[in-house]
Design a protein around this motif. Structure first.
Motif, mmCIF file in Angstrom:
data_model
loop_
_atom_site.group_PDB
_atom_site.id
_atom_site.type_symbol
_atom_site.label_atom_id
_atom_site.label_comp_id
_atom_site.label_asym_id
_atom_site.label_seq_id
_atom_site.Cartn_x
_atom_site.Cartn_y
_atom_site.Cartn_z
ATOM 1 N N GLU A 177 0.817 -1.215 0.000
ATOM 2 C CA GLU A 177 0.000 0.000 0.000
ATOM 3 C C GLU A 177 0.848 1.261 0.000
ATOM 4 O OE1 GLU A 177 -0.280 -2.435 2.158
ATOM 5 O OE2 GLU A 177 -2.159 -3.410 1.590
ATOM 6 N N GLN A 178 2.131 1.161 0.369
ATOM 7 C CA GLN A 178 3.004 2.336 0.423
ATOM 8 C C GLN A 178 3.900 2.461 -0.810
ATOM 9 O OE1 GLN A 178 3.843 0.948 4.838
ATOM 10 N NE2 GLN A 178 5.018 2.778 4.391
ATOM 11 N N ILE A 179 3.856 1.486 -1.702
ATOM 12 C CA ILE A 179 4.766 1.464 -2.854
ATOM 13 C C ILE A 179 4.006 1.906 -4.108
ATOM 14 C CG2 ILE A 179 6.242 0.002 -4.293
ATOM 15 C CD1 ILE A 179 6.720 -1.735 -1.834
ATOM 16 N N TYR A 180 4.642 2.768 -4.886
ATOM 17 C CA TYR A 180 4.014 3.317 -6.093
ATOM 18 C C TYR A 180 5.016 3.306 -7.238
ATOM 19 C CZ TYR A 180 0.593 5.217 -2.786
ATOM 20 O OH TYR A 180 -0.362 5.356 -1.807
ATOM 21 N N ILE B 252 8.744 4.160 -5.910
ATOM 22 C CA ILE B 252 9.022 4.833 -4.646
ATOM 23 C C ILE B 252 8.185 4.201 -3.536
ATOM 24 C CG2 ILE B 252 9.603 7.027 -5.754
ATOM 25 C CD1 ILE B 252 6.835 8.059 -4.859
ATOM 26 N N LYS B 253 8.701 4.298 -2.324
ATOM 27 C CA LYS B 253 7.949 3.853 -1.149
ATOM 28 C C LYS B 253 7.777 5.057 -0.231
ATOM 29 C CE LYS B 253 8.197 0.901 2.926
ATOM 30 N NZ LYS B 253 9.072 0.030 3.759
ATOM 31 N N GLU C 242 3.607 18.769 -18.768
ATOM 32 C CA GLU C 242 3.977 17.425 -18.346
ATOM 33 C C GLU C 242 3.888 17.326 -16.830
ATOM 34 O OE1 GLU C 242 7.862 16.930 -19.870
ATOM 35 O OE2 GLU C 242 7.219 16.675 -21.942
ATOM 36 N N PHE C 243 3.368 16.204 -16.390
ATOM 37 C CA PHE C 243 3.212 15.960 -14.959
ATOM 38 C C PHE C 243 3.724 14.562 -14.652
ATOM 39 C CE2 PHE C 243 -0.051 18.887 -16.307
ATOM 40 C CZ PHE C 243 -0.087 19.851 -15.319
ATOM 41 N N PHE C 244 3.809 14.276 -13.380
ATOM 42 C CA PHE C 244 4.085 12.918 -12.922
ATOM 43 C C PHE C 244 2.896 12.426 -12.114
ATOM 44 C CE2 PHE C 244 8.333 14.719 -13.508
ATOM 45 C CZ PHE C 244 8.897 13.749 -14.322
ATOM 46 N N ALA C 245 2.628 11.149 -12.211
ATOM 47 C CA ALA C 245 1.527 10.530 -11.470
ATOM 48 C C ALA C 245 2.039 9.257 -10.810
ATOM 49 C CB ALA C 245 0.354 10.216 -12.411
ATOM 50 N N LEU C 246 1.255 8.760 -9.855
ATOM 51 C CA LEU C 246 1.643 7.564 -9.098
ATOM 52 C C LEU C 246 0.633 6.452 -9.335
ATOM 53 C CD1 LEU C 246 2.697 9.125 -5.658
ATOM 54 C CD2 LEU C 246 4.124 8.639 -7.649
ATOM 55 N N ALA C 247 1.140 5.266 -9.591
ATOM 56 C CA ALA C 247 0.296 4.078 -9.739
ATOM 57 C C ALA C 247 0.574 3.149 -8.572
ATOM 58 C CB ALA C 247 0.598 3.368 -11.062
ATOM 59 N N PRO C 248 -0.429 2.856 -7.720
ATOM 60 C CA PRO C 248 -0.196 1.988 -6.549
ATOM 61 C C PRO C 248 0.216 0.581 -6.973
ATOM 62 C CG PRO C 248 -2.326 3.125 -6.405
ATOM 63 C CD PRO C 248 -1.814 3.338 -7.785
ATOM 64 N N LEU C 249 1.154 0.006 -6.259
ATOM 65 C CA LEU C 249 1.596 -1.349 -6.561
ATOM 66 C C LEU C 249 0.455 -2.350 -6.404
ATOM 67 C CD1 LEU C 249 3.952 -3.286 -7.218
ATOM 68 C CD2 LEU C 249 4.369 -3.458 -4.750
ATOM 69 N N SER D 12 -2.515 -2.291 -7.303
ATOM 70 C CA SER D 12 -3.360 -2.432 -8.502
ATOM 71 C C SER D 12 -2.567 -2.194 -9.792
ATOM 72 C CB SER D 12 -4.533 -1.445 -8.438
ATOM 73 O OG SER D 12 -4.067 -0.107 -8.329
ATOM 74 N N LEU D 13 -1.244 -2.277 -9.703
ATOM 75 C CA LEU D 13 -0.380 -1.917 -10.831
ATOM 76 C C LEU D 13 -0.598 -2.833 -12.031
ATOM 77 C CD1 LEU D 13 1.966 0.070 -11.515
ATOM 78 C CD2 LEU D 13 3.532 -1.770 -10.905
ATOM 79 N N HIS D 14 -0.833 -4.102 -11.785
ATOM 80 C CA HIS D 14 -0.935 -5.090 -12.860
ATOM 81 C C HIS D 14 -2.110 -4.801 -13.792
ATOM 82 C CE1 HIS D 14 0.086 -8.821 -14.764
ATOM 83 N NE2 HIS D 14 -1.077 -9.374 -14.520
ATOM 84 N N PHE D 15 -3.107 -4.071 -13.296
ATOM 85 C CA PHE D 15 -4.307 -3.796 -14.097
ATOM 86 C C PHE D 15 -4.443 -2.314 -14.448
ATOM 87 C CE2 PHE D 15 -5.270 -7.445 -11.313
ATOM 88 C CZ PHE D 15 -5.450 -8.411 -12.285
ATOM 89 N N ASN D 16 -3.396 -1.542 -14.218
ATOM 90 C CA ASN D 16 -3.439 -0.109 -14.476
ATOM 91 C C ASN D 16 -3.198 0.155 -15.961
ATOM 92 O OD1 ASN D 16 -2.883 2.721 -14.623
ATOM 93 N ND2 ASN D 16 -2.406 2.708 -12.441
ATOM 94 N N ALA D 17 -4.168 0.751 -16.635
ATOM 95 C CA ALA D 17 -4.093 0.956 -18.085
ATOM 96 C C ALA D 17 -2.967 1.905 -18.487
ATOM 97 C CB ALA D 17 -5.430 1.492 -18.600
ATOM 98 N N ALA D 18 -2.459 2.710 -17.547
ATOM 99 C CA ALA D 18 -1.380 3.633 -17.872
ATOM 100 C C ALA D 18 -0.019 2.953 -17.913
ATOM 101 C CB ALA D 18 -1.344 4.775 -16.846
ATOM 102 N N ILE D 19 0.058 1.721 -17.422
ATOM 103 C CA ILE D 19 1.329 1.026 -17.278
ATOM 104 C C ILE D 19 1.512 0.036 -18.429
ATOM 105 C CG2 ILE D 19 2.716 -0.419 -15.748
ATOM 106 C CD1 ILE D 19 2.110 2.445 -14.739
ATOM 107 N N GLN D 20 2.716 0.001 -18.973
ATOM 108 C CA GLN D 20 2.987 -0.925 -20.071
ATOM 109 C C GLN D 20 2.891 -2.373 -19.594
ATOM 110 O OE1 GLN D 20 7.174 -0.665 -21.353
ATOM 111 N NE2 GLN D 20 7.558 0.610 -19.577
#
Length: 750
Positions: free
Chosen positions: A53-56, A226-227, A260-267, A269-277
């Motif tokens: 929950e703390q890793i992004y 990051i954590k 341009e911005f930066f965003a965080l994807a939680p670990l 739910s990372l496997h199903f995040n559409a923004a992640i390759q």
């Protein structure tokens, strides 16, 4: 025990129907089991990771006049900037993917084993081993990466490179990655659960890199995790990073309508995040669950359809048992036991069927699915599956058994019927079965037509009889010779029509930049796909020119070709109008010397991109040899022998490897082929289950009407007429199923 023996005797007495029930349930169980394995694997990603929950994962977002766009990559200096300026970040872990073409497992002698193109190699920092819970088999996290050019291996890679050594003895050995030698300082155990951290080899961070301070170079191979400390709000950090990007953004890329911005994807739910390759679409998994459920329900319907018509033939037995005082609940339990035994036998038969199904789908299921065991989930699934089959398959036949009265035993009537209005429930189930089957059949037909269209449609260039070869590496392959030497050598052969160096017209990756009309405001520009090639490129691929002329090497720094889509976005009304006009690209002014006809550069699922073509004789951008063979297929073997002979003369240390381009284009549609394979197998399974049910029902109908059939034959009825008599009702039901399935399939395809 007596009840078990009696049940087994009953099953043996009805061998045909018992066999059909077991086979039908086994097929449904096998399909459902394969779906469970895939879905359970995908949903297990990162679930066991501590403090997930703390890793992004940090990724980028672009906002322009067209909306918000995600990019799963970062500029390389972001890692140091976050680590030095944000104390609320507990761990900052870069993962810079490294492309390595050759790994030599020892530098002691010239004949050491070499490994070509290994994947999952990352450069990272020591904090990686704090964030990811590895078990150290040799070495430790404290002493990892204390010096330059050090590497930590997973156990599987250590055994691959040093199969004869103990794990402890691997530490201190050397691995040569292309031209750089690394010392092994540790070996960690491979992760036991599915994880988004897929690395297998971990290199120490480079101290020198051309992009280590380049904020404008955004690369998908550069990833950052990051954590955060507990109860930390990440919003202030993201705002500060956005401000930093505004400050350091170079002038040539500072557009009024783009930020341009930066965003965080939680670990978590990372496997199903559409923004992640390489993410997984949950909708596909839910669709697989639906297909698996259909198969199991299909098999259960078969069981009901085959079991309920046999109730009249058990009427005497049931009536006697009731007369002797046996309670309905006990009769129901006996029937449940019978169904449970059939289910267990079907489950046993399903194991070899599952292996056969896995072999058929081996290219379409996750490659490492067998590396992770989940005994608790597997045990629970098997138990739930058997319980579901037993209950669902038994309810209707058990209800019919309990409806029987002693008086009905004498009449033997009404035992096999239960009506919903004027329709038999069994007929409804048959129609439901074939509705599902027909939907799959129509889906197979539609997907097949789509694939045929994708592969046979004209994409704006010629792809037949073209083979591709990668330009070899200067370093470890010692390929110092100019690639144009090989081109000149190949052009002498009559069985080779054209040779050109450059990017392929259609491929999954591409180079891009920002283009706008000379003299216009920068905010009127747009992103454009860039391709580099030599002057023979258009002739080889038969790309049509709508206006202007073909390029020459003299145009390499001043002239550019654009496609129709690009000139339309630039505001030119016709191709002729665009000729000799100037555009700004890569901080340089270019003159448009030609306008190409549009061609597909990604695949037919994507829209036509604006494309630019620049000629060059520089080796770096010219990544591929494109060779067009002549039209006589009989000469191709000779042509390949000639190509290999010239290759070995000029590049003796580089392996000779080639691919036919039409096959490479076919690989761009692997997702569609996987879907087609799954649908095809689903269609076969549903039709097989439906036919098994019909075989049983027709056989039972023939048995029930034996006397009638005998009389008809005596009176002169033909075999064809009797077959028509027995199948007429079922043909009507199948026809009704087709009528219902067609609009459902049409709606689904739309």
């Amino acid at each position: 025990m007596n009840g078990l023996k009696l049940t087994l005797r009953k099953l043996w007495k009805s061998k045909l129907f018992t066999g059909l029930n077991i086979l039908g349930l086994a097929i449904g169980i096998s399909a459902c089991w394969m779906v469970f394995r895939i879905v359970n694997y995908e949903f297990s990603f990162d679930k066991s990771h501590p403090e997930k929950e703390q890793i992004y994962k940090v990724y980028m977002q672009y906002i322009d006049k067209e909306g918000t766009h995600d990019f799963d990559g970062i500029p390389m200096p972001l890692f140091r900037y976050i680590k030095d300026n944000f104390p609320e970040v507990d761990l900052t872990v870069p993962l810079f993917k490294r492309s390595v073409e050759q790994i030599i497992s020892s530098s002691a002698h010239d004949h050491a084993p070499a490994f070509i193109v290994q994947d999952h190699i990352f450069a990272t920092s020591p904090d990686y081993f704090t964030m990811v819970p590895y078990v150290w088999l040799a070495g430790n996290a404290t002493h990892a990466f204390t010096r330059v050019n050090e590497v930590v291996l997973t156990e599987s890679r250590a055994k691959l490179y040093f199969p004869t050594l103990n794990i402890q003895d691997v530490v201190g050995k050397a691995l040569k990655y292309d031209t750089t030698t690394y010392t092994i300082t540790g070996v960690v155990q491979d992760l036991s659960k599915p994880s988004s951290f897929v690395g297998k080899e971990f290199l120490s961070m480079p101290h020198q890199d051309p992009n280590i301070d380049n904020w404008d170079f955004h690369f998908s191979n550069n990833q950052l995790f990051i954590k955060l400390r507990r109860d930390t709000d990440a919003a202030p950090m993201l705002q500060a990073l956005a401000k930093k990007m505004d400050e350091i953004r170079s002038v040539s890329y500072k557009h009024k309508d783009e930020r341009e911005f930066f965003a965080l994807a939680p670990l978590s739910s990372l496997h199903f995040n559409a923004a992640i390759q390489n993410h997984v679409d949950k909708k596909i998994l839910h669709g697989l669950v639906g297909i698996g459920g259909f198969f199991l329900l299909f098999a259960c319907i078969n069981y009901v359809n085959l079991s309920s018509p046999q109730v009249p033939y058990r009427a005497k037995e049931i009536g006697i048992r009731k007369t002797l005082g046996e309670q309905p609940s006990h009769i129901t339990l006996n029937f449940l036991l019978e169904t449970f035994l059939v289910s267990v036998l079907a489950w046993i038969l399903s194991w070899p069927l599952t292996r056969m199904l896995a072999m058929a789908l081996q290219d379409y299921i996750p490659a490492d699915i067998n590396l992770y065991a989940d005994d608790l989930a597997v045990t629970g699934f098997i138990g739930a599956q058997l319980l579901f089959i037993t209950l669902i398959s038994s309810l209707y036949p058990a209800f019919l058994i309990n409806r029987l009265q002693v008086a009905d035993v004498i009449k033997i009537k009404g035992a096999g019927k239960l009506s919903l209005g004027s329709l038999s429930l069994r007929k409804i189930l048959i129609v439901l079965q074939f509705v599902i089957a027909q939907v799959f059949v129509i889906a197979t037909f539609v997907v097949g037509l789509q694939l045929k269209h994708m592969l046979s449609s004209h994409v704006g260039f010629e792809k037949e009889a073209v083979l591709n070869m990668r330009v070899p590496n200067r370093g470890f392959e010692k390929a110092t010779a100019d690639p144009f030497l090989l081109k000149q050598a190949l052009q002498r052969y009559s069985d080779i029509s054209h040779v050109s160096l450059g990017h392929r017209p259609m491929e999954p990756s591409y180079w891009g930049n920002y283009i706008f009309k000379h003299g216009d405001a920068k905010e009127n520009g747009f992103g454009i796909q860039m391709k580099y090639a030599d002057p023979d490129y258009l002739d080889l691929f038969h790309i049509n020119l709508l206006a202007g002329r073909k390029p020459t090497l003299a145009d390499s720094t001043t002239g550019i070709l654009l496609n129709e889509s690009a000139i339309q976005l630039l505001g030119f009304k016709t191709p002729e109008e665009a000729i000799s006009k100037q555009v700004e690209l890569m901080e340089q002014t270019w003159k448009i010397i030609g306008v190409m006809e549009n061609f597909n550069s990604r695949n037919l699922r994507n829209q036509i991109n604006p494309i630019s073509l620049v000629t060059t004789n520089k080796r770096g951008p010219l990544t591929t040899f494109n060779i067009k063979l002549n039209g006589d297929v009989k000469q191709w073997n000779t042509a390949l022998e000639n190509i290999e002979k010239e290759w070995k003369k000029i590049y003796p240390y580089a392996a000779f490897r080639f691919e036919f381009y039409d096959q490479e284009i076919k690989n761009l549609y692997q997702t569609d082929f996987r879907l087609a394979k799954i649908i095809n197998l689903s269609t076969v399974v549903t039709l097989l289950l439906g036919c098994l049910g019909l075989i049983g029902l027709v056989t039972l109908t023939a048995y029930q009407r034996t006397k009638e059939i005998g009389i008809r034959k005596v009176l002169g009825s033909s075999v064809l007429g009797i077959v028509g008599l027995l199948s007429r009702d079922y043909i009507k039901l199948i026809g009704l199923a087709i009528l219902i399935a067609c609009p459902i399939a049409w709606w689904s395809a739309d």
